[in-house]
Design an enzyme around this catalytic site. Structure first.
Site, short mmCIF file in Angstrom:
data_model
loop_
_atom_site.label_atom_id
_atom_site.label_comp_id
_atom_site.label_asym_id
_atom_site.label_seq_id
_atom_site.Cartn_x
_atom_site.Cartn_y
_atom_site.Cartn_z
N LYS A 160 12.62 3.35 72.68
CA LYS A 160 13.61 4.37 72.35
C LYS A 160 12.93 5.56 71.68
CE LYS A 160 13.79 4.82 68.43
NZ LYS A 160 12.73 5.25 67.43
N TYR A 245 19.72 5.20 66.14
CA TYR A 245 20.25 3.92 65.64
C TYR A 245 21.68 4.09 65.13
CZ TYR A 245 15.55 1.89 65.73
OH TYR A 245 14.34 1.41 66.13
#
Ligand code: NAD
Length: 396
Positions: A160, A245
């Protein structure tokens, strides 16, 4: 590393300034991961694989990984975990630094013939030991190496953020689809027992109707010269690295996709760290049910907290998405309980992620965090940036 900085094991940078007590806790947590590997994060993998609608099956043999990029996360966090995997093994290393590659090869038993650099990378297609390429490079390099790996006929696990634009994410998905290869994004929280338990509780009504998510992620960025603070390599600032996140948590805890975002950014451009990328950014996401999420990320203060509130109670996680040492609380009916995830196989989030990737690649089943998951986050991230830049609500 300067003396003012401490390794931070609860954030993605690997480096942050930490208070002495925090630093000591982080040191102990990391030692626990390094030496025992399996201790942190009991339970959950089996639940993850079944609860998340995956058709993944155990492979008949361990699948071989090539790790691309031998930086902090690859060498300190991921590579040591292969020793604990049931379906995954380290098969090859890709690095621009031959001495570093040989050093890790010697430590982990990777043969000389399985060492590649960025120019020889495409020859990996002829390497039968490599089934999966794991891209652990700076963000702006994710698309190139994912596409090259797919064209070489390999499955891809990509860190990510998936890439630095929606267009890149779409090209990555198309390349893997054209090659008939699996693409998964390194969203480790989907394999982490506390987060999985929170998702389950929220989904099953433990806090009633889900109304509100608050999510904060950030750390204090150090060296202004690091790639994370260079727009061309990072694609953006704290949002790309840590805010993702917060976006993820809002999505996996509400179980909904946002339809609009309103965002504000605040960055001291005279600070040499923030000449190119944002520091603080905060946003509101609107969901179709009427639920709202406030999210934020920062490169100048430490945060790792998620709360979801419903009309019957709330779930608090702090820290919510560290490498280890998660905390989960359920507040309901006038009481507060600290919860441990239900007992299950002793697997941590890193092992869970690696083995799920292997299972998905072997069976051809869709992984629970496929490329489309990364693409959706990138759509939201682009909308957050647009809203902050234009000072208006943006529909997603
Ligand atoms: P890092 O700086 O420690 O490592 C980056 C690696 O890329 C280094 O080995 C470096 O030599 C190599 N590299 C190749 N070309 C480069 C270039 N042009 N500029 C800079 N480095 C170059 O970074 P990291 O913390 O290991 O992060 C790597 C990736 O992993 C990032 O995408 C990051 O978002 C992701 N990450 C994910 C997590 C997680 O918990 N999922 C944690 C940390 C990092």
């Amino acid at each position: 590393m300067s003396r003012r900085e401490q390794k931070c094991f609860n954030c993605d940078s690997g480096v942050a300034r930490a208070a002495p007590v925090e630093a000591e806790r982080e040191r102990r947590v990391t030692e626990t991961i390094d030496r025992r590997g399996l201790l942190i994060g009991l339970g959950g993998l089996a639940a993850a694989a079944t609860a998340c609608n995956s058709s993944a099956q155990p492979p008949a043999r361990k699948l071989g990984y090539a790790i691309v990029g031998l930086g902090y996360y690859a060498t300190r966090v991921i590579i040591p975990q292969f020793a604990n995997c049931r379906h995954s093994r380290l098969a090859a290393l890709v690095s621009g630094d031959p001495d570093k590659a040989r050093r890790y090869a010697a430590e982990y038993g990777v043969p000389e013939r399985s060492l590649y650099d960025y120019r020889s990378f495409d020859r990996i297609g002829d390497d039968p030991d490599v089934d999966i390429v794991y891209v652990v490079l700076p963000n702006s390099m994710h698309a190139e190496y994912t596409i090259r790996a797919a064209r070489a006929g390999k499955h891809v696990l990509c860190e990510k953020p998936m890439a630095v634009s929606v267009a890149e994410c779409e090209a990555m998905i198309a390349a893997c689809r054209a090659a008939g290869r699996t693409l998964m994004i390194g969203y480790r929280s989907h394999f982490e027992p506390h987060n999985l338990h929170a998702m389950k509780l929220a989904r099953e009504g433990a806090i009633g109707r889900r109304r509100y998510v608050h999510a904060e992620h950030g750390f204090v960025a150090g060296d202004p010269g690091q790639w994370r603070l260079k727009k061309a390599l990072a694609g953006g600032g704290s949002l790309m690295d840590m805010g993702i996140y917060s976006v993820q948590a809002a999505r996996y805890l509400t179980g909904e996709e946002p339809v609009a975002v309103t965002a504000r950014a605040s960055t001291d451009r005279s600070d040499p760290r923030f000449a190119e990328v944002e520091d603080l950014i905060a946003w509101t996401l609107d969901f179709p049910s009427g639920a709202i999420s406030h999210g934020m990320s920062s490169y100048s203060s430490n945060h790792n907290r998620v709360r979801i509130a419903g009309d019957r109670g709330r779930i608090d996680m702090e820290p919510a998405t560290p490498y280890a040492g998660h905390s989960l609380r359920l507040v309901r009916d006038g009481g507060e309980q600290r919860l441990a995830p239900p007992p299950g196989p002793a697997v941590n989030q890193f092992v869970g992620q690696l083995d799920h990737m292997s299972e998905s690649a072997a069976s051809g089943g869709a992984p629970i965090v496929a490329g489309e998951e990364g693409l959706q986050d990138m759509r939201i991230i682009e909308a957050i940036y647009r809203s902050a830049a234009e000072g208006r609500t943006v529909r997603i």
